[in-house]
Design an enzyme around this catalytic site. Structure first.
Site, PDB file in Angstrom:
ATOM      1  CG  ASP A  54      -2.107   0.862   1.112  1.00  0.00           C
ATOM      2  OD1 ASP A  54      -2.283   1.473   0.050  1.00  0.00           O
ATOM      3  OD2 ASP A  54      -2.888   0.955   2.092  1.00  0.00           O
ATOM      4  CG  HIS A  72       0.016   1.964  -9.338  1.00  0.00           C
ATOM      5  ND1 HIS A  72      -0.218   1.624  -8.023  1.00  0.00           N
ATOM      6  CD2 HIS A  72      -1.073   2.664  -9.742  1.00  0.00           C
ATOM      7  CE1 HIS A  72      -1.405   2.111  -7.659  1.00  0.00           C
ATOM      8  NE2 HIS A  72      -1.925   2.758  -8.685  1.00  0.00           N
ATOM      9  CG  LEU A 113       9.607 -17.479  -3.314  1.00  0.00           C
ATOM     10  CD1 LEU A 113      10.209 -16.679  -2.165  1.00  0.00           C
ATOM     11  CD2 LEU A 113       9.269 -16.490  -4.412  1.00  0.00           C
TER      12      LEU A 113
HETATM   13  C1  FPP Z   1      -1.918   0.310  -3.316  1.00  0.00           C
HETATM   14  O1  FPP Z   1      -1.430   1.600  -3.486  1.00  0.00           O
HETATM   15  C2  FPP Z   1      -1.455  -0.613  -4.305  1.00  0.00           C
HETATM   16  C3  FPP Z   1      -2.232  -1.305  -5.212  1.00  0.00           C
HETATM   17  C4  FPP Z   1      -3.493  -0.852  -5.791  1.00  0.00           C
HETATM   18  C5  FPP Z   1      -1.824  -2.617  -5.684  1.00  0.00           C
HETATM   19  C6  FPP Z   1      -0.361  -2.885  -5.729  1.00  0.00           C
HETATM   20  C7  FPP Z   1       0.192  -2.705  -7.077  1.00  0.00           C
HETATM   21  C8  FPP Z   1       1.514  -2.639  -7.337  1.00  0.00           C
HETATM   22  C9  FPP Z   1       2.557  -2.784  -6.321  1.00  0.00           C
HETATM   23  C10 FPP Z   1       2.007  -2.397  -8.711  1.00  0.00           C
HETATM   24  C11 FPP Z   1       1.658  -3.382  -9.725  1.00  0.00           C
HETATM   25  C12 FPP Z   1       1.764  -4.802  -9.350  1.00  0.00           C
HETATM   26  C13 FPP Z   1       2.239  -5.753 -10.162  1.00  0.00           C
HETATM   27  C14 FPP Z   1       2.212  -7.168  -9.749  1.00  0.00           C
HETATM   28  C15 FPP Z   1       2.851  -5.430 -11.457  1.00  0.00           C
HETATM   29  P1  FPP Z   1      -2.492   2.756  -3.514  1.00  0.00           P
HETATM   30  O2  FPP Z   1      -2.706   3.152  -4.932  1.00  0.00           O
HETATM   31  O3  FPP Z   1      -3.732   2.339  -2.798  1.00  0.00           O
HETATM   32  O4  FPP Z   1      -1.768   3.876  -2.729  1.00  0.00           O
HETATM   33  P2  FPP Z   1      -2.466   5.032  -1.877  1.00  0.00           P
HETATM   34  O5  FPP Z   1      -3.219   4.371  -0.744  1.00  0.00           O
HETATM   35  O6  FPP Z   1      -1.314   5.836  -1.396  1.00  0.00           O
HETATM   36  O7  FPP Z   1      -3.362   5.768  -2.801  1.00  0.00           O
END
Ligand code: FPP
Length: 227
Positions: A14, A31, A125
């Protein structure tokens, strides 16, 4: 580090959006940066002997995000899988997914399937990507499977019919970015997990912080309900 490696680490990655905002970047840049961190953490987990690393990449609730962001995440996932394939093979890593990927585009489903197929012999893994994943959705799916197979509803049968079938329960659950919630993630599998919440945003998370968490885990006494 003389720690015992946990078998299963699950992470709620997150804070990508906030990381980007603090840098005057678009959320999508967060992301992209987050996807890079996945490689470092996966390689490190494999190196220290962790067997399963489960990452919350897209939840059943993430469809509510702006269309452009959802599209970006889908493209990023496809790019990530194509890019990682040789690295998975070279490092004996298997890819597995949990969640209902049938809502994804046919081309993305194909790339997921191919990556799973080409890495299926990996033994070091297993990187488990939770994709269109929601724990309640998964439990309902498992119970439906039991009905179809006319199996008794009991803990053993539910566990064996979850998307995570055959995997050990979670030892360490990590959530980055300061939020202290489970957000419908592995509710069954986290029953006895040790939980760690860090204020670090996911794009800034690194192997040193993971090592600190594992050291802390090794100092905790897990009683699994006993005394
Ligand atoms: C949360 O950050 C993250 C996600 C929505 C999903 C995680 C995605 C990634 C790490 C990148 C892509 C993954 C892969 C496997 C290629 P947020 O957008 O909710 O952050 P915020 O709470 O600060 O808005």
């Amino acid at each position: 580090m003389n720690n015992i490696a946990p078998s299963h680490i699950a992470i709620i990655m997150d804070g990508n959006g906030r990381w980007a905002k603090e840098r005057n970047l678009k959320r999508t840049a967060g992301h992209s940066a987050g996807a890079e961190v996945i490689r470092e953490i996966t390689t490190h987990c494999s190196y220290i002997g962790v067997k399963y690393l489960t990452l919350y990449a897209f939840s059943t609730e993430n469809w509510k995000r702006p269309k452009l962001e959802v599209e970006f995440l889908m493209k990023l996932l496809e790019k990530y899988l194509k890019q990682e394939l040789p690295i998975f093979i070279e490092n004996n890593i298997k890819l597995r997914t949990i969640g209902d990927t049938s809502r994804f585009s046919k081309s993305l489903q194909k790339v997921i399937k191919q990556t799973e197929e080409k890495t299926k012999n990996g033994t070091k893994l297993t990187q488990v990507l939770a994709l269109n994943y929601g724990s309640k959705d998964e439990i309902v799916r498992a119970v439906k499977r039991l009905n179809e197979k006319k199996l008794e509803v009991n803990e053993e049968n539910i566990e064996a019919n979850l998307d995570t079938s055959g995997m050990p329960n979670v030892d360490i659950l990590i959530r980055t970015s300061g939020e202290v919630r489970l957000s419908n993630y592995l509710l069954w599998q986290n029953a006895y997990a040790e939980m760690f919440f860090t204020s670090t945003y996911w794009p800034d998370f690194n192997k040193n912080e993971l090592d600190d968490i594992i050291s802390d885990f090794n100092n905790r006494e897990r009683r699994f309900g006993g005394i």
